[in-house]
Design an enzyme around this catalytic site. Structure first.
Site, short mmCIF file in Angstrom:
data_model
loop_
_atom_site.label_atom_id
_atom_site.label_comp_id
_atom_site.label_asym_id
_atom_site.label_seq_id
_atom_site.Cartn_x
_atom_site.Cartn_y
_atom_site.Cartn_z
N VAL A 209 0.84 -1.21 0.00
CA VAL A 209 0.00 0.00 0.00
C VAL A 209 0.87 1.25 0.00
O VAL A 209 0.39 2.35 0.27
CB VAL A 209 -0.97 0.02 1.21
CG1 VAL A 209 -2.12 -0.93 1.00
CG2 VAL A 209 -0.26 -0.31 2.52
N ARG A 211 4.39 2.20 -2.25
CA ARG A 211 4.73 2.59 -3.62
C ARG A 211 5.18 1.35 -4.38
O ARG A 211 6.03 0.59 -3.90
CB ARG A 211 5.85 3.63 -3.62
CG ARG A 211 5.39 5.01 -3.17
CD ARG A 211 4.44 5.66 -4.18
NE ARG A 211 4.00 6.98 -3.80
CZ ARG A 211 2.85 7.25 -3.19
NH1 ARG A 211 2.01 6.29 -2.87
NH2 ARG A 211 2.52 8.49 -2.91
N ASP A 234 -1.90 -2.55 -4.20
CA ASP A 234 -2.72 -1.35 -4.43
C ASP A 234 -1.94 -0.30 -5.22
O ASP A 234 -2.52 0.67 -5.68
CB ASP A 234 -3.14 -0.77 -3.07
CG ASP A 234 -4.13 0.37 -3.20
OD1 ASP A 234 -5.17 0.17 -3.88
OD2 ASP A 234 -3.87 1.46 -2.66
N GLU A 239 1.08 3.49 -13.05
CA GLU A 239 -0.37 3.52 -12.76
C GLU A 239 -1.06 4.41 -13.78
O GLU A 239 -0.54 5.48 -14.10
CB GLU A 239 -0.61 4.05 -11.35
CG GLU A 239 -0.03 3.11 -10.29
CD GLU A 239 -0.26 3.60 -8.86
OE1 GLU A 239 -0.97 4.60 -8.67
OE2 GLU A 239 0.26 2.96 -7.95
N HIS A 258 -5.09 1.70 -6.41
CA HIS A 258 -4.57 2.78 -5.58
C HIS A 258 -5.69 3.47 -4.78
O HIS A 258 -5.89 4.69 -4.88
CB HIS A 258 -3.80 3.80 -6.43
CG HIS A 258 -2.79 4.59 -5.63
ND1 HIS A 258 -1.54 4.92 -6.09
CD2 HIS A 258 -2.86 5.10 -4.38
CE1 HIS A 258 -0.90 5.62 -5.17
NE2 HIS A 258 -1.68 5.73 -4.11
C1 GLV Z 1 -1.30 8.27 -1.89
O1 GLV Z 1 -0.69 7.37 -2.34
C2 GLV Z 1 -0.70 9.32 -1.12
O2 GLV Z 1 0.54 9.40 -1.10
O3 GLV Z 1 -1.44 10.10 -0.51
#
Ligand code: GLV
Length: 305
Positions: A209, A211, A234, A239, A258
């Site tokens: 979750v 990068r 995610d 992306e 994401h």
């Molecule tokens: C989402 O990935 C963020 O960095 O807020």
């Protein structure tokens, strides 16, 4: 009058919430027509460098997300950049992670796999929460919320960050049943989860979750073709994830687009407004991004006696 330009796309709720929180600002969407010379503050995920460079009166930038690895800090105007630190987003991520932790600890993936063959096997689930180790790799502020949420539900938890760890990284992967990757992306962490770490994780689960580029995708595909039980991803190197990526069709991979931690204008706008108020009072908020070298912009006023 101060003007806040908001990188809100088509989402009017950012404009509505920020207007409510900043009554003495003219809050404008970056989609509309705006005289850039009037912009004093920007709230953005990402705006073109040329657009920012054309704002001679810009005083500060606030980000609309937690991560800022997508920004080229050296190319941005020399003003304070304050990142969004929103506890509601950390909670959102923690609940996303918890739902998958429960899924794997309770063996729901195995029941789902057994259903087509009408296989009734309750013995595939023998692990109680206290014996299921959830590790967070990159246990900063958001990671700590994930750890606390899992611990609150009885899971064994382990955190690992560069500055705070009690065992070597490989041992950490060995000791976890499930690893949550939340490590920020930098040149030091690109591909940091590679074949060695995934081998150490064995038949465990990887949830990313953070990068995408912190995981070596080829090594991940190799591990998934071997012992690794599953990966829940995610975030991705590119992306949206291209349609021809083998991750889409791998039967051990779940792809989500994401969405683990959403930026919610209702909770984020008051935080952005508070950062702007702090900047205007002459202080730098704690969430100001440290940039290499000294900032040339004005230093905060000394606190009045
Ligand atoms: C989402 O990935 C963020 O960095 O807020």
């Amino acid at each position: 009058m101060n003007m806040l330009l908001v990188d809100s796309g088509e989402d009017d709720s950012w404009i509505e919430e920020l207007t409510r929180c900043l009554p003495d600002f003219d809050v404008r969407s970056s989609v509309g027509d705006v005289d850039l010379a009037e912009v004093t503050h920007v709230a953005m995920w990402r705006l073109p460098d040329e657009q920012l460079a054309a704002m001679p009166n810009l005083e500060a930038i606030c980000t609309m997300g937690a991560g800022f690895d997508h920004l080229d800090l050296d190319a941005l105007p020399d003003v304070p950049i304050v990142r969004l630190v929103d506890p509601a987003m950390a909670n959102d991520i923690a609940l996303y992670v918890l739902s998958w932790v429960i899924h794997f600890q309770r063996g729901l993936d195995r029941f789902i796999a057994n259903q087509p063959s009408a296989t009734w096997r309750g013995d595939v689930v023998t692990v109680f929460q206290r014996d299921y180790s959830v590790g967070v790799f990159g246990s900063g502020a958001i990671g700590q919320v994930v750890l606390d949420t899992c611990a609150h539900h009885g899971y064994a938890t382990l955190g690992w960050s560069r500055s705070n760890h009690d065992r070597p990284l490989n041992q950490f992967f060995t000791d976890c049943d499930l690893v949550v990757d939340l490590v920020p992306l930098s040149s030091a962490t690109r591909g940091v989860i590679g074949a060695g770490e995934l081998a150490a994780l064995g038949d465990g689960v990887l949830i990313n979750v953070g990068r995408g580029a912190t995981v070596d995708t080829d090594a991940l595909l190799g591990a998934l073709d071997g012992d690794l039980r599953a990966a829940v991803l995610d975030v991705f190197d590119v992306e949206p994830l291209p349609a021809n990526s083998p991750l889409w069709s791998h039967d051990k991979v779940t792809v989500t687009p994401h969405i683990a931690g959403r930026s919610d204008p209702t909770t984020a706008a008051p935080i952005i407004a508070a950062s702007i108020a702090e900047l205007r009072s002459g202080s730098l908020p704690a969430a100001t991004i440290q940039r290499s070298g000294m900032l040339k912009h004005r230093s905060p006023k000394a606190p009045s006696a």
